[in-house]
Motif scaffolding. Structure first.
Motif, mmCIF file in Angstrom:
data_model
loop_
_atom_site.group_PDB
_atom_site.id
_atom_site.type_symbol
_atom_site.label_atom_id
_atom_site.label_comp_id
_atom_site.label_asym_id
_atom_site.label_seq_id
_atom_site.Cartn_x
_atom_site.Cartn_y
_atom_site.Cartn_z
ATOM 1 N N GLY A 41 0.771 -1.240 0.000
ATOM 2 C CA GLY A 41 0.000 0.000 0.000
ATOM 3 C C GLY A 41 0.798 1.283 0.000
ATOM 4 N N VAL A 42 2.127 1.204 -0.034
ATOM 5 C CA VAL A 42 2.931 2.425 -0.079
ATOM 6 C C VAL A 42 2.700 3.127 -1.413
ATOM 7 N N GLU A 43 2.442 4.419 -1.328
ATOM 8 C CA GLU A 43 2.189 5.223 -2.522
ATOM 9 C C GLU A 43 3.188 6.356 -2.692
ATOM 10 N N THR A 44 3.894 6.711 -1.610
ATOM 11 C CA THR A 44 4.812 7.841 -1.649
ATOM 12 C C THR A 44 6.184 7.404 -1.142
ATOM 13 N N PHE A 45 7.214 7.774 -1.903
ATOM 14 C CA PHE A 45 8.604 7.500 -1.515
ATOM 15 C C PHE A 45 9.319 8.834 -1.350
ATOM 16 N N LEU A 46 9.952 9.009 -0.180
ATOM 17 C CA LEU A 46 10.704 10.218 0.123
ATOM 18 C C LEU A 46 12.193 9.942 -0.014
ATOM 19 N N SER A 47 12.912 10.907 -0.542
ATOM 20 C CA SER A 47 14.355 10.783 -0.692
ATOM 21 C C SER A 47 15.015 12.075 -0.253
ATOM 22 N N GLY A 48 16.243 11.941 0.262
ATOM 23 C CA GLY A 48 16.995 13.115 0.692
ATOM 24 C C GLY A 48 17.918 13.680 -0.372
ATOM 25 N N GLY A 49 18.224 12.898 -1.396
ATOM 26 C CA GLY A 49 19.021 13.390 -2.510
ATOM 27 C C GLY A 49 20.462 13.743 -2.189
ATOM 28 N N MET A 50 21.020 13.184 -1.117
ATOM 29 C CA MET A 50 22.380 13.562 -0.724
ATOM 30 C C MET A 50 23.452 12.618 -1.268
ATOM 31 N N GLY A 51 23.160 11.344 -1.308
ATOM 32 C CA GLY A 51 24.222 10.418 -1.658
ATOM 33 C C GLY A 51 23.777 9.362 -2.642
ATOM 34 N N GLY A 52 24.676 8.439 -2.873
ATOM 35 C CA GLY A 52 24.445 7.395 -3.856
ATOM 36 C C GLY A 52 23.205 6.562 -3.603
ATOM 37 N N PHE A 53 22.957 6.196 -2.345
ATOM 38 C CA PHE A 53 21.800 5.350 -2.073
ATOM 39 C C PHE A 53 20.496 6.120 -2.291
ATOM 40 N N ASP A 54 20.480 7.403 -1.900
ATOM 41 C CA ASP A 54 19.296 8.231 -2.147
ATOM 42 C C ASP A 54 18.972 8.273 -3.638
ATOM 43 N N TRP A 55 19.997 8.489 -4.449
ATOM 44 C CA TRP A 55 19.766 8.606 -5.894
ATOM 45 C C TRP A 55 19.398 7.276 -6.515
ATOM 46 N N LEU A 56 19.978 6.193 -6.016
ATOM 47 C CA LEU A 56 19.595 4.865 -6.501
ATOM 48 C C LEU A 56 18.113 4.618 -6.209
ATOM 49 N N GLY A 57 17.692 4.908 -4.984
ATOM 50 C CA GLY A 57 16.287 4.743 -4.614
ATOM 51 C C GLY A 57 15.367 5.590 -5.471
ATOM 52 N N ALA A 58 15.750 6.836 -5.690
ATOM 53 C CA ALA A 58 14.926 7.737 -6.503
ATOM 54 C C ALA A 58 14.800 7.222 -7.940
ATOM 55 N N ARG A 59 15.900 6.718 -8.487
ATOM 56 C CA ARG A 59 15.856 6.167 -9.855
ATOM 57 C C ARG A 59 14.960 4.935 -9.922
ATOM 58 N N VAL A 60 15.058 4.074 -8.919
ATOM 59 C CA VAL A 60 14.225 2.865 -8.875
ATOM 60 C C VAL A 60 12.745 3.245 -8.850
ATOM 61 N N VAL A 61 12.383 4.192 -7.989
ATOM 62 C CA VAL A 61 10.976 4.606 -7.897
ATOM 63 C C VAL A 61 10.530 5.229 -9.219
ATOM 64 N N TYR A 62 11.374 6.055 -9.802
ATOM 65 C CA TYR A 62 11.059 6.665 -11.094
ATOM 66 C C TYR A 62 10.756 5.586 -12.143
ATOM 67 N N GLU A 63 11.580 4.552 -12.167
ATOM 68 C CA GLU A 63 11.374 3.452 -13.125
ATOM 69 C C GLU A 63 10.108 2.655 -12.794
#
Length: 152
Positions: A41-63
């Motif tokens: 049921g998760v609909e929203t993903f928050l990211s801090g955009g500071m490091g590699g893991f944040d950006w990896l997570g953001a890219r995964v959600v985008y995809e």
């Protein structure tokens, strides 16, 4: 600025917590973890955009938005002069109310706590006990977030 967070409850929100350097992280593990949370049921993903893991997570959600167009990918910035790369990955860039009063170095841990305080789940890649990711991970555990641990 809060529109997407107000529409979603914490019950439907996850954040990413991880080190700036995350060489060797299996992107498919991150994708599987995010997809499992979407199934819960998760609909929203928050990211801090500071490091590699944040950006990896953001890219995964985008995809994943291709398969799950209803999910939201939100970047939470700690200060207004924050350099945002890849703005196109995000549905919204959020600057929390009241953060203008923090010095930029103090704003980063405050933003990390904001991510935890507004989430029920955390997808984490934390391999050592020092630094901002480790502090945020401990804060998330203390606050009862459901932790999905991604380690090699």
């Amino acid at each position: 600025i809060h529109s997407l967070l107000e529409m979603n409850t914490m019950e439907k929100t996850a954040t990413f917590i991880g080190h700036g350097e995350c060489w060797g992280v299996d992107k498919e593990k991150v994708r599987a973890a995010a997809e499992e949370l979407i199934q819960k049921g998760v609909e929203t993903f928050l990211s801090g955009g500071m490091g590699g893991f944040d950006w990896l997570g953001a890219r995964v959600v985008y995809e994943l938005k291709e398969k799950y167009p209803h999910i939201k990918n939100i970047l939470v910035i700690p200060y207004l002069t924050f350099n945002v790369r890849n703005k196109d990955l995000f549905d919204e860039i959020l600057y929390p109310d009241g953060f203008e009063k923090y010095h930029f170095k103090a704003a980063i841990p405050k933003r990390n706590r904001f991510l935890v305080d507004n989430s029920k789940y955390a997808i984490c890649y934390v391999t050592h006990g020092w630094g901002g990711a480790a502090q945020t991970y401990e804060y998330a555990k203390k606050h009862g977030l459901n932790i999905v641990d991604i380690r090699c």
